[in-house]
Design a protein around this motif. Structure first.
Motif, PDB file in Angstrom:
ATOM      1  N   UNK A 130     -71.447  -5.046  84.314  1.00 33.97           N
ATOM      2  CA  UNK A 130     -71.014  -4.830  85.684  1.00 33.97           C
ATOM      3  C   UNK A 130     -71.381  -6.035  86.538  1.00 33.97           C
ATOM      4  N   UNK A 131     -70.510  -6.344  87.486  1.00 29.31           N
ATOM      5  CA  UNK A 131     -70.845  -7.373  88.462  1.00 29.31           C
ATOM      6  C   UNK A 131     -71.761  -6.763  89.508  1.00 29.31           C
ATOM      7  N   UNK A 132     -72.417  -7.631  90.255  1.00 33.48           N
ATOM      8  CA  UNK A 132     -73.301  -7.175  91.323  1.00 33.48           C
ATOM      9  C   UNK A 132     -72.514  -6.358  92.333  1.00 33.48           C
ATOM     10  N   UNK A 133     -73.077  -5.218  92.687  1.00 33.02           N
ATOM     11  CA  UNK A 133     -72.383  -4.335  93.624  1.00 33.02           C
ATOM     12  C   UNK A 133     -71.927  -3.049  92.968  1.00 33.02           C
ATOM     13  N   UNK A 134     -71.803  -3.068  91.623  1.00 34.90           N
ATOM     14  CA  UNK A 134     -71.487  -1.841  90.906  1.00 34.90           C
ATOM     15  C   UNK A 134     -72.794  -1.132  90.554  1.00 34.90           C
ATOM     16  N   UNK A 135     -72.874   0.136  90.872  1.00 34.36           N
ATOM     17  CA  UNK A 135     -74.092   0.885  90.614  1.00 34.36           C
ATOM     18  C   UNK A 135     -74.076   1.555  89.255  1.00 34.36           C
TER      19      UNK A 135
END
Length: 360
Positions: A350-355
């Motif tokens: 996941x990229x940053x921002x995906x929880x």
């Protein structure tokens, strides 16, 4: 189903014992088979493929006769269905889900004079090619609109299976949203199915309860749109236009048009020029198509949306261009660099921002 031969999986084993390989006669229509993971229905992934099949039949009227098998599980049943289609004399067989890859390859090796084309996979053979859409371009554009339309800055995404294809779309959706709204966070719930309306609805309801006010999906039913309509939030059509299921919720759809690909491919088979390829088409080629925006989208937002859309079509905007940072803050793609295709096709983070985390 009209004019469609729908095989019963339970009878395939018996049919195999009595069916011989049929050669294609030059004065007979070429036979093409399609294997679908879900029901044809009237929306989603399988519906889009079947629309492409019907368009191909119309364009090549009298020259081709196609058949499909729907609701085929991604396992031993898939191999039996594919093998039956080959034994029944289909000259080319299109298998339209990631989990059909290995069964398709296995059958291709035992039917060297039959052509096979597998959607979304990566394995090939002398008589087996692959094809897929740059669906992440559409996902990125949905993210752009979500980033502009959200009030909570929390987006939701209903995932099917944690394969690279779906992870790419989640990441692209988030990157698109962050390109216009850096505060964006994306919640993901996996339903472990390509088509399960009940689970899709439950996932959508859960994320709405957690504050998500714009939803997307990589599943095949309109349940997410229907739930968004009932709960008063926004959502997107995926693979086909789903606006009729939620006129107020539906902002736009990222649809897939397989018509040109299926028509061109069957033409090659008819002409005797077919060769296995690894086709990857997107918005530029008309395989990924965005529908008209909802009237509820403000004009300034529509302007930004259109500008980014044209930038992707022209090649000026490539969604997976750095800086791209993963959840741990590690720079995966440097600023200005494009993610290598090999990494993109096997994306597993996941990229940053995906929880949350990707299921193993």
């Amino acid at each position: 189903m009209k004019n469609v031969r729908n095989f019963k999986i339970a009878a395939i084993g018996l049919a195999l014992a009595t069916t011989a390989v049929m050669a294609h006669a030059a004065d007979e229509p070429l036979k093409a088979g399609f294997v679908y993971v879900g029901p044809v229905g009237d929306a989603g992934w399988t519906f889009a493929h079947d629309q492409g099949r019907l368009s191909m039949e119309k364009a090549l009227a009298g020259k081709v006769k196609s058949t499909y098998v729907e609701n085929v599980p991604e396992g031993a049943d898939a191999e039996r269905v594919i093998r039956q289609l080959a034994a029944d004399g289909n000259k080319i067989i299109f298998t339209t889900s990631f989990g059909f890859m290995n069964p398709t390859l296995k059958v291709a090796q035992t039917f060297p004079n039959t052509y096979f084309d597998h959607a979304t996979g990566y394995k090939t053979a002398k008589n087996m090619g692959t094809y897929q859409a740059r669906s992440w371009e559409g996902a990125y554009m949905l993210g752009v609109l979500a980033g502009k339309m959200t009030k909570s800055n929390i987006l939701g995404f209903v995932g099917s299976y944690p394969v690279p294809e779906v992870v790419r779309n989640i990441d692209a959706y988030t990157l698109g949203a962050q390109s216009v709204n850096p505060k964006i966070k994306t919640k993901v719930i996996w339903v472990s199915s390509w088509y399960d309306p009940a689970r899709e609805r439950q996932a959508a309801e859960t994320m709405i309860a957690q504050g998500a006010d714009v939803l997307s999906q990589n599943t095949d039913s309109p349940a997410v749109i229907q739930t968004a309509e009932e709960k008063g939030v926004y959502a997107f059509g995926w693979d086909s236009d789903m606006s009729k299921f939620g006129p107020k919720a539906h902002l736009v759809a990222s649809t897939l048009s397989w018509s040109r690909y299926y028509t061109d491919t069957v033409k090659e088979v008819l002409a005797g020029t077919w060769k296995p390829t690894q086709t990857l088409w997107g918005m530029k080629e008309g395989m990924v198509v965005l529908t008209a925006l909802s009237p509820s989208v403000p004009a300034p937002v529509a302007k930004v949306f259109e500008e980014k859309k044209q930038a992707i079509i022209s090649g000026k905007l490539v969604p997976f261009t750095g800086p791209i940072v993963d959840q741990a803050g590690v720079v995966k793609v440097a600023a200005g660099a494009m993610m290598p295709m090999g990494e993109l096709m096997s994306l597993n983070y996941y990229v940053q921002g995906v929880e949350g985390s990707i299921p193993k």
